[in-house]
Design a protein around this motif. Structure first.
Motif, short mmCIF file in Angstrom:
data_model
loop_
_atom_site.label_atom_id
_atom_site.label_comp_id
_atom_site.label_asym_id
_atom_site.label_seq_id
_atom_site.Cartn_x
_atom_site.Cartn_y
_atom_site.Cartn_z
N LEU A 544 36.37 -25.33 117.83
CA LEU A 544 36.77 -24.24 116.94
C LEU A 544 35.97 -22.99 117.32
CD1 LEU A 544 38.60 -23.76 114.41
CD2 LEU A 544 36.55 -24.09 113.04
N TYR A 545 36.69 -21.90 117.62
CA TYR A 545 36.05 -20.62 117.96
C TYR A 545 36.21 -19.68 116.78
CZ TYR A 545 36.61 -22.49 122.72
OH TYR A 545 36.58 -23.28 123.83
N TYR A 546 35.13 -18.98 116.40
CA TYR A 546 35.26 -18.02 115.30
C TYR A 546 34.37 -16.81 115.53
CZ TYR A 546 30.74 -19.32 113.21
OH TYR A 546 29.40 -19.51 112.98
N SER A 547 34.73 -15.71 114.86
CA SER A 547 33.95 -14.47 114.93
C SER A 547 33.46 -14.10 113.54
CB SER A 547 34.80 -13.33 115.49
OG SER A 547 35.87 -13.03 114.59
N CYS A 548 32.46 -13.25 113.47
CA CYS A 548 31.94 -12.78 112.18
C CYS A 548 31.71 -11.27 112.24
CB CYS A 548 30.65 -13.52 111.81
SG CYS A 548 29.31 -13.26 112.98
N TYR A 549 31.47 -10.68 111.07
CA TYR A 549 31.26 -9.23 111.01
C TYR A 549 30.42 -8.91 109.77
CZ TYR A 549 32.29 -4.24 111.39
OH TYR A 549 32.20 -2.89 111.54
N ASN A 550 29.16 -8.59 110.03
CA ASN A 550 28.27 -8.26 108.91
C ASN A 550 27.26 -7.16 109.27
OD1 ASN A 550 26.66 -9.63 110.67
ND2 ASN A 550 25.96 -11.18 109.23
N SER A 551 27.70 -6.26 110.16
CA SER A 551 26.88 -5.10 110.55
C SER A 551 25.61 -5.49 111.29
CB SER A 551 26.51 -4.26 109.31
OG SER A 551 27.66 -3.83 108.65
N ASP A 552 25.61 -6.64 111.90
CA ASP A 552 24.47 -7.08 112.69
C ASP A 552 24.96 -7.34 114.10
OD1 ASP A 552 22.32 -8.26 113.87
OD2 ASP A 552 21.95 -9.73 112.30
N GLU A 553 24.57 -6.42 115.02
CA GLU A 553 25.07 -6.52 116.39
C GLU A 553 24.70 -7.84 117.04
OE1 GLU A 553 24.64 -3.37 119.11
OE2 GLU A 553 24.95 -1.79 117.64
N LYS A 554 23.57 -8.40 116.66
CA LYS A 554 23.12 -9.65 117.27
C LYS A 554 24.08 -10.80 116.95
CE LYS A 554 18.21 -8.44 117.16
NZ LYS A 554 16.88 -8.82 116.64
N LYS A 555 24.85 -10.64 115.88
CA LYS A 555 25.80 -11.68 115.49
C LYS A 555 27.25 -11.27 115.74
CE LYS A 555 22.68 -13.57 112.00
NZ LYS A 555 22.46 -13.86 110.57
N ASP A 556 27.55 -9.98 115.51
CA ASP A 556 28.93 -9.52 115.62
C ASP A 556 29.42 -9.51 117.06
OD1 ASP A 556 28.74 -9.19 112.95
OD2 ASP A 556 28.67 -7.01 112.97
N ASN A 557 28.51 -9.37 118.02
CA ASN A 557 28.90 -9.29 119.43
C ASN A 557 29.14 -10.65 120.06
OD1 ASN A 557 28.78 -6.50 119.45
ND2 ASN A 557 26.67 -6.43 120.15
N PHE A 558 29.12 -11.72 119.27
CA PHE A 558 29.23 -13.05 119.83
C PHE A 558 30.41 -13.82 119.22
CE2 PHE A 558 24.91 -11.89 120.76
CZ PHE A 558 24.67 -12.46 121.99
N LEU A 559 30.93 -14.72 120.03
CA LEU A 559 31.94 -15.68 119.60
C LEU A 559 31.26 -17.03 119.48
CD1 LEU A 559 35.08 -15.78 119.16
CD2 LEU A 559 35.23 -16.69 121.47
N TYR A 560 31.46 -17.71 118.35
CA TYR A 560 30.73 -18.95 118.08
C TYR A 560 31.65 -20.15 118.29
CZ TYR A 560 27.42 -15.68 116.09
OH TYR A 560 26.53 -14.65 115.94
N ILE A 561 31.06 -21.22 118.84
CA ILE A 561 31.83 -22.41 119.21
C ILE A 561 31.25 -23.63 118.51
CG2 ILE A 561 32.77 -23.76 121.12
CD1 ILE A 561 31.83 -21.45 122.98
N TYR A 562 32.13 -24.37 117.82
CA TYR A 562 31.75 -25.64 117.18
C TYR A 562 32.75 -26.71 117.59
CZ TYR A 562 28.07 -23.87 114.12
OH TYR A 562 26.90 -23.34 113.64
N LYS A 563 32.25 -27.90 117.79
CA LYS A 563 33.11 -29.05 118.06
C LYS A 563 33.25 -29.85 116.78
CE LYS A 563 34.17 -32.56 121.48
NZ LYS A 563 33.83 -33.09 122.81
N LEU A 564 34.50 -30.15 116.40
CA LEU A 564 34.77 -30.90 115.18
C LEU A 564 35.44 -32.22 115.56
CD1 LEU A 564 36.24 -28.09 112.91
CD2 LEU A 564 33.87 -28.83 113.08
#
Length: 565
Positions: A544-564
């Protein structure tokens, strides 16, 4: 004589049938008078041959009243023929074998020495409204309902199967169209080369024609002048004109040598033998895979999943002016993910195996959602322009194609079998369009949704996440609401799983939920995620790939990957 007739005793079994034959004997076990025929049969019947019989001289001279009820009047309804002996009626029941029997069955197969056989009128007296009646009657109705439902389910599954075949035919047509489009593109490339060569040839020929025309004109004028000067005996002028003619011919000869360097050739087409060989060796256009079609549950239980963090992918590139805001994504293959970067007006191609951005296309406006139209073509919503931008993939690059104008601020977009589903805001509505932009269906959002940010679809359903109403709505392709999942907090991006469930970004709760296809149940699969925006599920890798947005470049600039799992 009259006194004798008054005391005449008749055969009771025959009397029940209205025959009225005189009694010839008496059975003390059955307490019945018997005629000669019944008396003889009574001695031969295995069920009664051990009974004590009295002949005519010893039998009672008057009709005996038995201490147990006589079957007179109770056997009138024993008219069901035996399935084995059609001339005999069913009158007995074998408790050991649970079988209904006639007299012949009792004699031949269910002897009293081996089976417990009862005469039906003897055991049926208390059956009316009995517990046994209630149990069997209820079980009968339950079984009836069960098999009636099985028929309905069979018809439903047959309908689904037939619809799947129809869908398969549509997929075959679409696949053929993709092949045709690819061949059209290859043909255009070759045609372009032909036109370029043709233009060069025409240009060279025009240059030669122009030069030759100018030379012939100049030589003709010089020849006529020289001839006239020679006739008029103008020696000085003739001399100069002859020398000028020599100079002209020298210059012409040099220019002609330059023209001779033009390399004009004939051409012929050499077909790509690899394509021809491949087409000849391939045995089919594709395969028709089968999947067992089970009865669809009205309330699907969401299974528990184990999750493991598989890392991140940095989406920030040198072309980006602002921090990333990934608002849309679609997975083309397990190794290829296409994403929208809203803040940087870009669509990016992400290689999930190398975890890097491999290509980036600037759009000139802010994209929102994205969907795959066909294998190599995508559609992106541009809400501020009220436009859908089509993009193709060629040589691992994203290329702008045509655009389509819609009548509202388009946000969510999904495509299924050549039909685009688009959610629009202000006013909220849903539209189904064909690939030419023709509106097939408009679904008024009043009383359904207020702020529909995202949509996704499959063969039977359209799912809409509503930011304002905190719901995920399920609609059929007619636009009718057939399910709602409530209690979310600002739901955003969605992705369908291979099991028909829906993964949803729950923005305000910082979780990702998995809800059933009928929107009846749901379960949190990932939590503590920092304002999730959108996501994409890969059924093949269970990632599962997901993005986030909370005004924190350290987090917003990344795509996160989880295996379910």
């Amino acid at each position: 004589m009259a006194s004798d007739e008054d005391h005449q005793v008749y055969c009771q079994p025959c009397d029940e049938e209205g025959t009225g034959l005189p009694a010839h004997g008496y059975c003390t076990d059955c307490k019945e008078h018997l005629c000669k025929t019944c008396f003889t049969a009574h001695k031969k019947n295995r069920l009664s041959k051990h009974h004590k019989l009295l002949d005519a001289t010893s039998m009672p001279k008057v009709l005996q009243q038995p201490t147990t009820p006589i079957h007179t009047g109770l056997s009138d309804d024993l008219t069901t023929p035996c399935c084995k002996h059609s001339q005999e009626m069913i009158k007995y029941y074998c408790n050991d074998h649970k079988n209904l029997l006639c007299s012949v069955c009792v004699t031949l197969e269910h002897q009293p020495t081996s089976c417990k056989v009862d005469y039906i009128p003897d055991i049926s007296g208390n059956i009316i409204d009995s517990k046994e009646y209630q149990i069997i009657f209820k079980a009968l109705n339950t079984t009836f309902d069960h098999y009636q439902q099985m028929v309905a389910d069979a018809k439903e599954m047959m309908g689904k199967s037939n619809r799947s075949l129809k869908d398969a035919l549509e997929d075959i047509k679409m696949f053929r169209e993709e092949i045709n489009l690819r061949f059209d593109e290859l043909e255009r490339q070759v045609m372009h080369v032909v036109k370029v060569v043709e233009q060069e040839n025409n240009s060279n020929i025009t240059a030669v024609e122009t030069f030759c025309e100018e030379v012939t004109k100049s030589l003709r004028i010089s020849s006529e002048k020289i001839k006239l000067l020679n006739t008029s005996k103008q020696a000085n002028t003739l001399f100069m004109e002859l020398k000028l003619a020599e100079k002209i011919m020298e210059d012409v000869e040099k220019t002609e040598q330059q023209l001779s360097t033009y390399d004009v050739k004939e051409h012929h087409f050499d077909a790509n033998e690899t394509i021809l060989t491949k087409l000849k060796t391939e045995k089919s256009l594709g395969t028709l895979t089968q999947k067992t079609l089970n009865k669809e549950c009205h309330s699907v239980q969401i299974k528990s999943r184990q999750s493991s963090h598989e890392g991140e992918i940095c989406l920030k590139t040198s072309k980006d002016e602002f921090r990333c805001w990934i608002t849309g994504m679609t997975l083309l293959t397990p190794d290829l993910l296409i994403i929208n970067d809203h803040n940087n007006n870009a669509v990016k191609m992400v290689d999930t195996s190398s975890k890097s951005v491999s290509n980036q296309l600037q759009l000139g406006d802010k994209p929102w959602d994205i969907t795959r139209v066909i294998n190599a073509e995508l559609a992106v919503t541009l809400p501020y322009k009220q436009t859908i931008q089509f993009i193709s993939i060629s040589s691992n690059k994203l290329i702008k194609k045509h655009t389509m104008t819609v009548d509202g601020d388009c946000c969510g977009i999904s495509c299924y079998q050549g039909k685009l589903v688009v959610s629009l805001r202000s006013p909220a509505k849903l539209q189904i369009l064909d690939m030419n932009g023709t509106i097939l269906t408009t679904i008024d959002g009043r009383n359904i949704f207020k702020d529909p940010y995202y949509v996704t679809s499959n063969r039977s359903s359209i799912y809409v996440s509503d930011w304002d109403m905190n719901t995920v709505s399920r609609l059929n392709w007619k636009g009718e609401v057939i399910g709602n999942y409530n209690g979310m907090s600002a739901p955003r991006g969605m992705s369908l799983s291979d099991d028909g469930t829906v993964f949803v970004c729950n923005w305000a709760r910082n979780v990702i939920e998995e809800i059933s296809g009928d929107c009846s149940t749901g379960k949190v699969v990932l939590q503590d995620l920092n304002t999730t925006v959108t996501l994409s599920w890969c059924g093949e890798t269970k990632k599962l790939y997901y993005s986030c947005y909370n005004s924190d470049e350290k987090k917003d600039n990344f795509l996160y990957i989880y295996k379910l799992s």
